[in-house]
Write a protein that holds these residues in place. Structure first.
Motif, PDB file in Angstrom:
ATOM      1  N   LEU A  28     -12.145  -6.352   4.939  1.00 28.22           N
ATOM      2  CA  LEU A  28     -13.247  -5.467   4.680  1.00 28.22           C
ATOM      3  C   LEU A  28     -14.302  -5.926   5.656  1.00 28.22           C
ATOM      4  CD1 LEU A  28     -13.097  -5.008   0.634  1.00 28.22           C
ATOM      5  CD2 LEU A  28     -12.186  -3.565   2.559  1.00 28.22           C
ATOM      6  N   ARG A  54     -13.011 -10.663   1.081  1.00 30.65           N
ATOM      7  CA  ARG A  54     -11.919 -10.145   1.544  1.00 30.65           C
ATOM      8  C   ARG A  54     -11.926  -9.887   3.151  1.00 30.65           C
ATOM      9  NH1 ARG A  54      -7.368  -8.476  -1.953  1.00 30.65           N
ATOM     10  NH2 ARG A  54      -8.465  -8.409  -4.240  1.00 30.65           N
ATOM     11  N   TYR A  77      -7.042   2.148  -2.903  1.00 32.32           N
ATOM     12  CA  TYR A  77      -8.028   1.192  -2.802  1.00 32.32           C
ATOM     13  C   TYR A  77      -8.481   0.724  -4.037  1.00 32.32           C
ATOM     14  CZ  TYR A  77      -8.330   1.290   2.509  1.00 32.32           C
ATOM     15  OH  TYR A  77      -7.862   1.175   3.960  1.00 32.32           O
ATOM     16  N   LEU A  82     -15.785  -8.325  -3.197  1.00 31.30           N
ATOM     17  CA  LEU A  82     -15.213  -8.014  -2.306  1.00 31.30           C
ATOM     18  C   LEU A  82     -15.614  -8.575  -0.865  1.00 31.30           C
ATOM     19  CD1 LEU A  82     -15.136  -3.928  -2.737  1.00 31.30           C
ATOM     20  CD2 LEU A  82     -13.482  -5.618  -3.595  1.00 31.30           C
ATOM     21  N   TYR A 139      -8.133  -2.950  -5.432  1.00 33.72           N
ATOM     22  CA  TYR A 139      -9.444  -3.912  -5.513  1.00 33.72           C
ATOM     23  C   TYR A 139      -9.738  -3.731  -6.880  1.00 33.72           C
ATOM     24  CZ  TYR A 139      -9.514  -4.004  -0.540  1.00 33.72           C
ATOM     25  OH  TYR A 139      -9.056  -4.196   0.743  1.00 33.72           O
TER      26      TYR A 139
END
Length: 894
Positions: free
Chosen positions: A517, A514, A480, A511, A484
């Motif tokens: 997420l 996204r 991750y 984020l 990211y």
């Protein structure tokens, strides 16, 4: 407790009222979350006893509800404080588990899972390691004169008259923590000695049983049960068809045993702990020691209530808690059977002569946990992982102890042979526990890590997935962070959210767009996201952890069942305790200052170089105890001991009595040599004091205890008394001392040491043929006196009381005045024209003829007499009684 109506109570408080009604005599620990809470008067009482805050929660009947609470994790410490203060505690737990996603229609169900009382404890935190914790049940026998069937055909179960002292009592005592279970049938007269010997923590008895100082240990009375019902329930409790499988029990013993078992079952919420089968005890094989004698000799407890300056402390060289309890039990119950005494002596003498084996045995015993108490906790469902480890390590220590003793070689004394045989038991269980249990055990089962890797394949698989989660999480975190572009990204576990991805709040804006997420939570410094992949991993890890915990609990339960099914474990634990006591005696005797006494079945009595072990142990380094000898041979069985205070009379009296206890318990004696004919009853009256609680003066206490001696002692007894007749007028005291000394010599005919300040009693040596005179050695030097602490033949010429007063720090003026008055009184006494009638030399001192009638009665065996022979014997005894009465009257008239 204040009567409070449950009407209008909330659902939770309605539960409290219902459970409190079931246990009105106990404080109710009511489980609510992580606390045990107490309400109303219980809270007020507990807050004061525990010194914790008293608050209020809600209201009932328009009044605030008093409340206090203790954390569940700390409950044992609080329970211990309450139990020591004499309270009883009912513990109420939730018996219903909440179901996720299903709304509850009311409070979870609760029930009392245990009643904690002084006599039913099992936790180490609540118990003294080296002391038994006994529950004693007492049941009165049949009404006077009606008789009662006894299962023991060798015992007469009919009571004579209505005297409670002659009434039959059934006694049963249980140690829930170790499984000990014994019974006895005795008269009310013998009850005080039994209470003093057992020192029970809690007593079950009806109001008609006189408990004396032990009345404060009485539990709430329970209703008795019919005899046949009692026999049936006892047999069912032990899985046998009849109690006769375990021996012969009188009706009284059966009722007492049933009452004890019922009470134990009730305190454990219907669950029975593992108890040994009841064993009937024949008190004829135990030295009788009454409460006053035990108190004066500091056997297990000192007079201040402590255990430091006691015979037990001076003797104890054990290395295990079980050994210390066994030592205390033997010390409290010396034997009167020469063969059993010799058997114990043979055990420690062998170890004394085998120092290498004895040291190996000692090393093995040091590794032995308290198996008996671990087994007790496991049997009532309160066992923890370390109790399993205690059984495992105890069996390992037993194996090593057996090896140290040579594996049962023929040269071993019988007591050690039996021990080796028992120590080899449960070998299969030892091997299984060795494979199953981890080397280092957690305190609680929920902590995990109880079962060793490799023992169970299924558990290992669940653990592998659970424990591998760290690697999987670390790999996912790295993936991750790279995906990211955030090196600060972390994956953490949150109690409510599970595994989440945490990033600084400043980077969270990058984020939010996204789609994979999901923002779960934001704080001032961090944002927490979750992904489908992370949620799936979290579920799998949690499932593996749950499965591992469930599997480990199932394996734990199976191991507990294996332990409880092993019948050899109590014998192994008992054997470890016995060999620990024997090696303790061997260590004590190795120094050469303690001897192995000769104990015989006659009335011999000689101690050479005897010492008081407690006083000797308390002396400063370099200070030597002055030993003394004592000869109470049949021809001189009464010693009249004179001498001043501070000269050592009381110490000499006590050390003689302690030598008897040590010898008949089978232990070494603190002497150069010792030969003791078995004593059946021991009486020690040294250091009397008042009893203000019952309104008795020192003199009244002394007379009561003297009466007990004269009414109970016999030819095989040992009596040591100090200063009979003090506390009243001089002539009164002298007359009483005179009469008591005559009775001990001519009526009781026992062995005795009679210490006194009435030096005039020395004149009785001319008329009492079994009397011998001794005194404490004193030297006068430069106006001062020196106590030599030696016992010499002869009698004291002076009391030295004024000199002792000077040593005590009485002001010089008072001492000088006392000295002048003493000289004047002595001159006045010497000018009396005629001696007191008590001391007229030209008259023979009246003595009571020896009680030949009593001896004849003791020699009769009623079972061997025919009806005609019994009638003839009765006529003959009546004639002899009249002749004896005429002889006594003529003796005093002359």
């Amino acid at each position: 407790m204040t009567r409070i109506s449950p009407e209008g109570a909330s659902p939770a408080m309605a539960q409290w009222f219902a459970l409190k009604a079931e246990n009105p005599e106990a404080l109710l620990f009511f489980r609510m979350g992580d606390f045990y809470e107490l309400f109303f008067d219980d809270a007020v009482t507990a807050a004061a006893a525990l010194d914790i805050a008293l608050t209020a929660r809600g209201s009932h009947a328009s009044e605030p509800i008093s409340m206090c609470g203790v954390p569940v994790a700390a409950a044992p410490a609080y329970l211990a404080r309450l139990i020591r203060r004499g309270f009883r505690v009912a513990v109420a737990e939730q018996t219903e588990t909440p179901v996720r996603g299903r709304p509850s229609k009311g409070p979870l169900a609760r029930a009392v899972v245990r009643l904690v009382t002084p006599g039913t404890l099992t936790e180490d935190e609540l118990l003294e390691p080296g002391r038994s914790n006994l529950l004693l049940a007492l049941v009165q026998g049949a009404a006077a004169g009606r008789g009662r069937r006894a299962r023991d055909s060798g015992r007469d179960s009919t009571r004579d008259g209505a005297n409670p002292a002659q009434a039959w009592l059934g006694a049963a005592w249980i140690d829930v923590s170790t499984g000990l279970f014994e019974t006895a049938r005795l008269t009310g007269r013998a009850l005080p000695a039994l209470l003093a010997r057992l020192d029970p923590a809690e007593i079950l008895a009806s109001s008609g049983v006189e408990l004396g100082d032990y009345a404060m240990r009485l539990a709430p009375e329970r209703a008795p049960v019919p005899t046949e019902s009692a026999r049936q329930r006892l047999a069912a409790a032990f899985g046998v068809a009849s109690m006769e499988a375990f021996g012969t029990f009188s009706d009284e013993e059966t009722l007492a045993a049933a009452q004890a078992v019922d009470y134990v079952r009730r305190t454990q919420a219907g669950q029975m702990p593992r108890l040994a089968h009841p064993v009937p005890q024949n008190d004829g094989g135990v030295l009788s020691i009454d409460p006053a004698t035990r108190a004066s000799l500091d056997i297990l407890r000192a007079r201040d209530g402590g255990a430091d300056h006691t015979l037990f402390a001076a003797l104890d060289r054990t290395v295990s808690a079980a050994g210390a309890r066994q030592l205390a039990e033997w010390l409290a119950s010396p034997l009167t059977q020469v063969e059993r005494i010799a058997g114990r002596q043979a055990g420690w003498l062998w170890l004394k002569d085998e120092p290498v084996r004895a040291q190996s045995l000692r090393d093995a015993l040091k590794k032995a946990p308290d198996m008996a108490r671990a087994l007790g906790r496991l049997s009532v469902g309160r066992g923890q992982p370390r109790d399993l480890a205690g059984i495992r390590d105890g069996l390992g220590a037993a194996r090593d102890a057996a090896a140290a003793l040579g594996g049962g070689q023929a040269a071993l004394p019988e007591i050690l042979q039996k021990a080796v045989h028992c120590l080899g038991g449960a070998e299969g269980l030892r091997a299984r526990l060795g494979r199953a249990l981890a080397e280092h055990m957690p305190a609680k089962l929920d902590d995990g890590g109880v079962v060793a890797p490799g023992f169970d394949v299924e558990l290992d698989e669940h653990r592998s997935l659970r424990d591998d989660s760290r690697r999987l999480i670390a790999e996912l975190q790295g993936e991750y962070a790279a995906r990211y572009g955030m090196a600060s990204l972390k994956i953490r576990h949150h109690a409510q959210l599970g595994y989440v991805m945490e990033v600084p709040v400043g980077a969270a804006t990058r984020l939010k767009d996204r789609v994979e997420l999901i923002l779960r939570q934001g704080t001032a410094s961090t944002a927490r996201f979750v992904t489908d992949e992370l949620a799936s991993l979290d579920a799998r890890i949690m499932q593996a952890a749950d499965k591992a915990a469930q599997r480990e609990k199932a394996l734990f339960a199976g191991l507990v069942a294996d332990i409880l099914a092993e019948s050899d474990l109590p014998a192994v634990a008992q054997a470890l305790a016995v060999v620990d006591v024997l090696q303790s005696c061997a260590v004590l005797a190795t120094g050469g200052t303690w001897c192995c006494p000769s104990v015989t079945d006659d009335t011999a009595f000689r101690l050479e170089g005897c010492r008081h072990p407690v006083v000797e142990a308390a002396l400063p380094a370099g200070v030597r105890f002055t030993p003394n000898s004592c000869d109470l041979a049949p021809e001189y069985r009464i010693m009249l001991l004179t001498g001043p205070n501070m000269a050592g009379k009381s110490t000499f009296l006590r050390q003689t009595a302690l030598a008897v206890i040590l010898a008949q318990a089978g232990f070494p004696v603190a002497a150069d040599r010792a030969h003791i004919g078995v004593v059946d009853q021991l009486f020690s009256r040294v250091g009397a004091s008042d009893d203000l609680a019952r309104g008795r003066s020192t003199f009244m206490v002394e007379m009561t205890e003297t009466a007990a001696i004269l009414n109970q002692a016999g030819p095989r007894s040992l009596v040591v008394v100090d200063e009979i007749g003090r506390g009243t007028a001089t002539l009164d005291g002298l007359a009483i001392a005179w009469a008591v000394l005559e009775a001990l010599h001519s009526t009781v005919r026992c062995r005795a040491i009679f210490a006194t300040h009435f030096h005039e009693l020395g004149r009785l040596v001319d008329t009492l043929p079994r009397l011998c005179l001794h005194t404490m050695a004193v030297r006068e030097w430069q106006g001062q006196i020196v106590f030599l602490h030696e016992v010499l033949a002869g009698t004291a010429k002076k009391s030295w009381g004024v000199h002792v007063a000077r040593l005590a720090g009485v002001p010089a003026g008072v001492v000088d005045r006392a000295g002048r008055l003493l000289r004047e009184l002595e001159r006045a006494e010497n000018t009396i024209p005629e001696p007191l009638p008590l001391f007229e030399a030209h008259k023979a001192i009246p003595t009571v003829p020896e009680n030949t009638l009593g001896q004849r009665l003791m020699d009769i065996d009623p079972d061997t007499l025919t009806p005609r022979g019994a009638l003839d014997l009765l006529y003959e005894l009546c004639r002899e009684a009249r002749q004896q009465a005429d002889g006594v009257e003529q003796s005093f008239q002359s």
